[in-house]
Scaffold this motif. Structure first.
Motif, short mmCIF file in Angstrom:
data_model
loop_
_atom_site.label_atom_id
_atom_site.label_comp_id
_atom_site.label_asym_id
_atom_site.label_seq_id
_atom_site.Cartn_x
_atom_site.Cartn_y
_atom_site.Cartn_z
N ASP A 33 1.35 -4.63 2.19
CA ASP A 33 1.66 -5.67 3.16
C ASP A 33 2.36 -5.10 4.39
OD1 ASP A 33 0.98 -7.89 1.20
OD2 ASP A 33 2.64 -6.87 0.15
N MET A 34 2.84 -3.89 4.27
CA MET A 34 3.63 -3.24 5.31
C MET A 34 3.44 -1.74 5.13
SD MET A 34 7.71 -3.89 5.86
CE MET A 34 8.76 -2.88 6.89
N ALA A 35 3.55 -0.98 6.19
CA ALA A 35 3.37 0.47 6.08
C ALA A 35 4.07 1.16 7.24
CB ALA A 35 1.89 0.83 6.07
N PHE A 39 -5.42 1.35 6.42
CA PHE A 39 -6.46 0.76 5.58
C PHE A 39 -5.87 0.02 4.38
CE2 PHE A 39 -9.52 3.96 7.50
CZ PHE A 39 -10.22 3.00 8.21
N GLU A 40 -4.76 0.53 3.84
CA GLU A 40 -4.11 -0.17 2.73
C GLU A 40 -3.66 -1.57 3.15
OE1 GLU A 40 -1.45 1.24 -0.06
OE2 GLU A 40 -2.20 3.31 -0.14
N VAL A 41 -3.09 -1.68 4.35
CA VAL A 41 -2.64 -2.98 4.84
C VAL A 41 -3.83 -3.90 5.08
CG1 VAL A 41 -1.55 -4.16 6.79
CG2 VAL A 41 -0.48 -2.13 5.81
N VAL A 42 -4.85 -3.38 5.73
CA VAL A 42 -6.03 -4.18 6.05
C VAL A 42 -6.76 -4.61 4.77
CG1 VAL A 42 -8.31 -4.11 7.15
CG2 VAL A 42 -6.32 -3.18 8.33
N ASP A 43 -6.81 -3.72 3.78
CA ASP A 43 -7.53 -4.01 2.53
C ASP A 43 -6.68 -4.75 1.50
OD1 ASP A 43 -9.74 -2.75 3.61
OD2 ASP A 43 -9.32 -0.81 2.66
N GLU A 53 -8.92 -4.33 12.46
CA GLU A 53 -8.09 -5.51 12.67
C GLU A 53 -7.38 -5.91 11.38
OE1 GLU A 53 -10.92 -8.35 14.11
OE2 GLU A 53 -10.86 -7.56 16.16
N GLY A 54 -6.36 -6.76 11.54
CA GLY A 54 -5.65 -7.26 10.37
C GLY A 54 -4.24 -6.74 10.24
N PHE A 55 -3.79 -5.92 11.21
CA PHE A 55 -2.41 -5.41 11.19
C PHE A 55 -1.80 -5.55 12.58
CE2 PHE A 55 -4.68 -1.82 12.91
CZ PHE A 55 -3.78 -1.21 13.77
N SER A 56 -0.48 -5.52 12.63
CA SER A 56 0.24 -5.58 13.89
C SER A 56 1.58 -4.88 13.72
CB SER A 56 0.42 -7.04 14.36
OG SER A 56 0.82 -7.87 13.30
N ALA A 57 2.29 -4.72 14.83
CA ALA A 57 3.53 -3.94 14.81
C ALA A 57 4.73 -4.79 14.38
CB ALA A 57 3.80 -3.36 16.20
N LEU A 58 5.59 -4.18 13.58
CA LEU A 58 6.94 -4.72 13.36
C LEU A 58 7.90 -4.02 14.32
CD1 LEU A 58 8.76 -5.56 10.08
CD2 LEU A 58 9.88 -4.06 11.73
N GLY A 59 7.84 -2.70 14.41
CA GLY A 59 8.68 -1.97 15.36
C GLY A 59 8.79 -0.50 15.02
N ALA A 60 9.07 0.31 16.04
CA ALA A 60 9.27 1.75 15.84
C ALA A 60 10.67 1.99 15.30
CB ALA A 60 9.09 2.49 17.15
N VAL A 61 10.81 3.04 14.48
CA VAL A 61 12.11 3.29 13.85
C VAL A 61 12.70 4.67 14.18
CG1 VAL A 61 11.97 1.60 12.00
CG2 VAL A 61 10.84 3.80 11.69
N TYR A 62 11.87 5.69 14.35
CA TYR A 62 12.41 6.99 14.76
C TYR A 62 11.30 7.83 15.36
CZ TYR A 62 10.64 8.83 10.24
OH TYR A 62 9.86 9.19 9.17
N SER A 63 11.69 8.89 16.05
CA SER A 63 10.73 9.75 16.74
C SER A 63 10.26 10.90 15.85
CB SER A 63 11.35 10.35 18.01
OG SER A 63 11.45 9.39 19.02
N GLU A 64 9.00 11.25 16.04
CA GLU A 64 8.44 12.45 15.43
C GLU A 64 8.02 13.37 16.57
OE1 GLU A 64 6.23 11.71 11.55
OE2 GLU A 64 5.70 9.94 12.73
#
Length: 316
Positions: free
Chosen positions: A82-84, A74-78, A108-119
């Motif tokens: 700019d990134m999260a 919601f922070e990115v969408v609102d 809507e309003g966000f998209s993926a940059l990429g995964a970084v590590y597993s949880e």
């Protein structure tokens, strides 16, 4: 004399602030929403921001603490960020308008940059419970109410033919879950976090615990219905008393960016993160990998990130 010293100090502070502002003029400011200040999201994103600022001349990256996955979206969408960094399953729910976002609808309003590590989805029990089937009728913490962990627990129980009606549900944080198991107030708990997890490490020093296995057949059933899951192995020795590898499932800590963010900026940030992991001074940076970055991501990539991953051949 004191007044002169004060005025001189004030002058130098103002000059410094002016120089800093001038140096940042013309740069794209990227604000990263993370999580609580004691969590991995915050620490990891801090060193990512540092690496991006050192490597890129045209961006200024800053981080701030936040409420983690759902709040970050919601922070990115609102336009508060700019990134999260978020769990990839929570981002999937947002894109679909399902589960955790069922009441909110498609976001809507966000998209993926990429995964970084597993949880890892870690299912920790007392020594009397040896399988997920044994949870039937027991008191089990499934994470905070409305959290991603709660939905992970619901989905895993589902493939084992159970629901929350078959257990006595408690909604506790990971640290509170560990304390409750320690005091025999619950029989088991779900925890979704990088392994080893501090709360479980501390629990294992005083209690005999088990990490429950999710076998391959159930993993495939999960992936068929929920494509964001991946196989994860909790290594032997991660916790005191757990001396063999434990197969479970994982979700991925993933960077999302605002759709409005410039394609070239996202391209350069993506390239920097995945081609210079040595610049990211954090243990989890060892998991940075281009193929890992795109697998299990079941929502759209930002055009800038997509261009980079297509160039290196991991996206078609």
């Amino acid at each position: 004399m004191m007044r002169k010293n004060f005025l001189r100090a004030a002058f130098f502070v103002s000059v410094f602030l002016c120089m800093t502002a001038c140096a940042d003029k013309g740069k794209t400011k990227v604000r990263i929403a993370t999580g609580g200040t004691t969590g991995t999201y915050y620490a990891y994103s801090g060193v990512v921001a540092q690496a991006l600022n050192e490597q890129l001349d045209d961006v200024k990256v800053v981080v701030h603490s936040s409420g983690a996955s759902k709040a970050n979206i919601f922070e990115v969408v609102d336009k508060d960020a700019d990134m999260a960094i978020v769990q990839n399953d929570v981002a999937y729910y947002a894109a679909q308008g399902s589960d955790l976002f069922e009441l909110d609808g498609k976001t809507e309003g966000f998209s993926a940059l990429g995964a970084v590590y597993s949880e890892a989805v870690q299912i920790i029990s007392n020594s009397n419970i040896e399988s997920i089937e044994d949870l039937r009728g027991k008191t089990v913490s499934v994470g905070d109410a409305g959290s991603g962990c709660e939905f992970n627990a619901r989905q895993i129980l589902e493939v084992y033919g159970m629901s929350f009606d078959d257990i006595k549900v408690q909604n506790l944080s990971f640290s509170d879950s560990a304390e409750a198991l320690k005091d025999s107030k619950i029989d088991a708990f779900f925890c979704v976090a990088g392994a080893p997890t501090t709360a479980i490490v501390e629990l294992a020093t005083t209690n005999n615990i088990k990490a429950l296995t999710i076998d391959d057949g159930k993993l495939e059933a999960l992936k068929e219905k929920y494509p964001f899951y991946t196989k994860y192995v909790i290594k032997a020795g991660s916790y005191k008393g757990i001396d063999t590898d434990t197969e479970t499932v994982g979700v991925k800590a993933t960077y999302i960016v605002a759709d409005r963010l410039n394609d070239d900026v996202v391209y350069e940030m993506t390239k920097t993160i995945y081609e210079h992991p040595e610049k990211i001074v954090h243990a989890k940076a060892a998991e940075l990998d281009k193929e890992f970055a795109v697998s299990g991501i079941s929502f759209d990539f930002h055009p800038g990130a997509k261009r980079y991953f297509e160039e290196v051949g991991v996206l078609k």
